[in-house]
Scaffold this active site. Structure first.
Site, mmCIF file in Angstrom:
data_model
loop_
_atom_site.group_PDB
_atom_site.id
_atom_site.type_symbol
_atom_site.label_atom_id
_atom_site.label_comp_id
_atom_site.label_asym_id
_atom_site.label_seq_id
_atom_site.Cartn_x
_atom_site.Cartn_y
_atom_site.Cartn_z
ATOM 1 N N ASP A 1 29.385 104.099 7.042
ATOM 2 C CA ASP A 1 27.991 104.106 6.572
ATOM 3 C C ASP A 1 27.727 105.103 5.427
ATOM 4 O O ASP A 1 26.901 104.847 4.562
ATOM 5 C CB ASP A 1 26.989 104.310 7.725
ATOM 6 C CG ASP A 1 27.269 105.542 8.564
ATOM 7 O OD1 ASP A 1 28.281 106.218 8.306
ATOM 8 O OD2 ASP A 1 26.479 105.818 9.473
ATOM 9 N N LYS B 1 29.517 106.291 21.561
ATOM 10 C CA LYS B 1 28.159 105.756 21.696
ATOM 11 C C LYS B 1 28.037 104.677 22.770
ATOM 12 O O LYS B 1 27.296 103.706 22.612
ATOM 13 C CB LYS B 1 27.661 105.189 20.355
ATOM 14 C CG LYS B 1 27.763 106.177 19.192
ATOM 15 C CD LYS B 1 27.242 105.586 17.899
ATOM 16 C CE LYS B 1 28.248 105.747 16.781
ATOM 17 N NZ LYS B 1 27.777 105.346 15.479
#
Ligand code: ADP
Length: 446
Positions: free
Chosen positions: A194, A159
Site C-alpha cells: 500500500d 490481522k
C-alpha cells in the site's frame, strides 16, 4: 496552592518522559538512515527494505481503465480506475467485507471469494470499449517476499487471517487460478504494497513525489531509490526502484522508549517487534495514553485515585478519543468530561484531572508526529532531495488528528532547517488502489 504545585509536578515529570528534543530527533535521523543502508546491503540484518520491482513513475498522461483489488484487513475493495490523462483519475469502487469464516478457512475458498467479487463488480461496471479482458493490480497489505512485479510469497498472515495453504505460496498465482476456475477474464500484472501504491498514485498527479507514507492503523513508508544504492539487488544497477522500507520495525537506542511503551510492548501480540510503529500509529497511541492514565491513577495523581473497568481494559481508549480531547478548547474541558463519563465510566473527573488528560494526549500525539517527521527526514536526506520533493501521506492519523500535520512540519524545520521549505507533505487519499492500477498498467506487457 498545594494542589497547583502537585499539578505542575505531574506536568513536569510527564514532559521529561515524553518530550523528544531536537538533538534526539537528529540522532534518530542519522541512525535510521544508517539502518536504511544496512537493509539495502543485505537481507535479515535490519529494516527489510523490500525492492518493489517498480522502476518508474507514471507521467500523468496515461489513459486507460484498469482494475485494482485492495486487501488491507477485514475490508477489501474492488476498484475500476479510469486514468484520463493530465493527472486526472476517476475511481469507481465497491467495498466488501471478508467473512471471518473465510479468513480462517482454506486459501482456495478465500481466493474464490475474491474472484466472485471481481466477477460481480465487472458485470456491474463493464469497461468502456468492450475490451475482452482486464488488467488488474493487486494491493496486498501483508508481508510479502516479492520476486517480480507480479509475484510474491506471503511470509506470514496477520490481522486475524489464518487461511490455510497461502503462507509460503505466491499470492498472485492463487488469485489468477481462482479467476480461471471462475472463468473471469482478468490478468493480474502487479502485486503492490500500500505504501508503494500511495507513492505511485500521487506521482500521477504530482511528478515531484518520491516518498509515500502511511500513518493509519500502522505506519510504513516507501521511496524511490537509485539501484546503485542497493547492494543486495542482484539485477542491473542502472536506474531507480521503489523500496518498501517497512520502517515500522525500526528500533534503536535513539528512540525515546518509556516505561509505558515497554508495558504496551510486553502485553502486545508481537513483543519486541514493530517498535517504531508502536510509538506512532493509530493502533497504539490511545493505548499508550490509557497506560499512562492508569499509572497516574495508581499514584493518586488522577481521578482521586479511582479508576473504572473501562479505563482498565486494554485498547479500550481509542486514538480517536485523543483527537476529540485535543479539539476540546472549552474553559472547563466540557467535552473531555462528557467523553470520560460516556465512554469510560468516569463521572468524577475534576478540571485538573482533565487538564492532565489533555496534556498527556498532547505529549503522546506530539511525540508521534515528531518521530514520523524524523522518519521522513531520514528518507529525504538519504535520497538527497532536499532541493524539492513531495511526500504523499495517507491514513487517518495524518488526516484527522488535530495539529498532527503542523507538528510534523515544525519538527521537519528543527531537523532540516531552511531546507524543510522544499519538502512538501501532502495528503493522499485512497491511493493504494489507484497506485496498484497504475503499476499494473505500466507493467502490463512484461
Ligand atoms: P488503515 O490504516 O487501517 O487503512 P486508517 O488510515 O483509517 O485505516 O487508520 C485507522 C486508524 O486510525 C485506527 O487505528 C484508528 O484508531 C485511527 N483513527 C480513526 N479515527 C481517528 C481520529 N479521528 N483521530 C485519530 N486517529 C483516528
Amino acid at each position: 496552592a498545594d494542589a497547583d504545585e502537585r499539578l505542575l509536578d505531574t506536568f513536569a515529570r510527564l514532559d521529561g518522559l515524553l518530550t523528544v528534543s531536537s538533538s534526539a530527533l537528529h540522532q534518530i535521523v542519522v541512525s535510521m538512515a544508517s539502518e536504511f543502508r544496512r537493509g539495502l546491503a543485505k537481507d535479515g540484518r535490519s529494516l527489510k527494505m523490500i525492492p518493489s520491482f517498480v522502476t518508474s513513475l507514471p507521467s500523468g498522461q496515461e489513459i486507460d481503465s484498469v482494475l485494482a483489488l485492495d486487501l488491507g484487513g477485514s475490508n477489501f475493495r474492488v476498484c475500476q480506475v479510469q486514468l484520463q490523462g493530465h493527472g486526472r483519475v476517476r475511481t469507481t469502487q465497491r467495498k466488501y467485507t471478508v467473512p471471518d469464516r473465510l479468513k480462517e478457512g482454506t486459501g482456495t475458498e478465500l481466493f474464490d471469494f475474491f474472484a466472485d467479487c471481481v466477477a460481480e463488480f465487472v458485470r456491474e461496471h463493464p469497461p468502456a470499449g468492450g475490451s475482452d479482458g482486464h488488467t488488474l493490480g493487486f494491493t496486498f497489505s501483508f508481508p510479502v517476499q516479492q520476486t517480480s512485479i507480479n509475484h510474491g510469497t506471503l511470509m506470514h498472515w496477520s490481522k486475524g487471517f489464518t487461511a490455510s495453504g497461502v503462507v509460503g505460496v505466491d499470492v498472485v498465482t492463487l488469485l489468477q487460478q481462482a479467476f480461471e476456475r471462475k472463468k473471469v477474464k482478468v490478468n493480474v500484472t502487479a502485486l503492490v504494497n500500500d505504501t508503494v501504491g500511495t507513492l505511485v498514485a500521487h506521482a500521477y498527479t504530482n511528478p515531484q513525489t518520491y516518498v509515500g507514507v502511511i500513518l493509519g492503523t500502522g505506519t510504513n513508508a516507501a521511496y524511490m531509490e537509485r539501484l546503485s544504492e542497493v547492494p543486495k539487488w542482484a539485477g542491473g544497477k542502472d536506474g531507480n526502484m521503489i523500496i518498501n522500507t517497512e520502517w515500522g520495525a525500526y528500533d534503536a537506542p535513539a528512540l525515546p522508549i518509556t516505561e509505558f511503551d515497554q508495558a504496551l510492548d510486553r502485553a502486545s501480540a508481537n513483543p519486541k517487534m514493530q517498535i517504531f510503529e508502536k510509538l506512532i500509529s493509530g493502533m497504539y497511541l490511545g493505548e499508550i495514553v490509557r497506560i499512562i492514565l492508569t499509572s497516574l491513577v495508581a499514584s493518586g495523581e488522577l481521578f482521586g485515585g479511582r479508576t473504572s473497568p473501562d479505563l482498565n481494559r486494554p485498547y479500550h481508549f481509542e486514538t480517536a478519543y485523543m483527537s476529540r480531547i485535543e479539539r476540546d478548547h472549552s474553559l472547563e474541558l466540557a467535552d473531555t468530561m462528557n467523553l470520560f463519563t460516556d465512554l469510560l465510566g468516569i463521572s468524577w473527573s475534576t478540571l485538573d484531572d482533565r487538564r492532565i488528560v489533555k496534556h498527556v494526549c498532547q505529549l503522546v500525539g506530539l511525540r508521534a508526529a515528531r518521530l514520523s517527521a524524523a522518519g521522513i527526514a531520514a528518507i529525504v536526506t538519504k535520497i538527497n532531495c532536499l532541493d524539492g520533493c513531495t511526500v504523499a501521506i495517507d491514513g487517518s492519523l495524518f488526516e484527522q488528528y488535530p495539529h498532527f500535520q503542523s507538528r510534523m512540519r515544525d519538527a521537519l524545520y528543527e531537523i532540516l532547517g531552511i531546507n524543510a521549505d522544499n519538502i512538501i507533505l501532502e495528503q493522499a487519499r485512497d491511493g493504494s488502489g489507484q497506485g496498484a492500477a497504475l503499476i499494473a498498467l505500466l507493467h502490463r506487457n512484461e
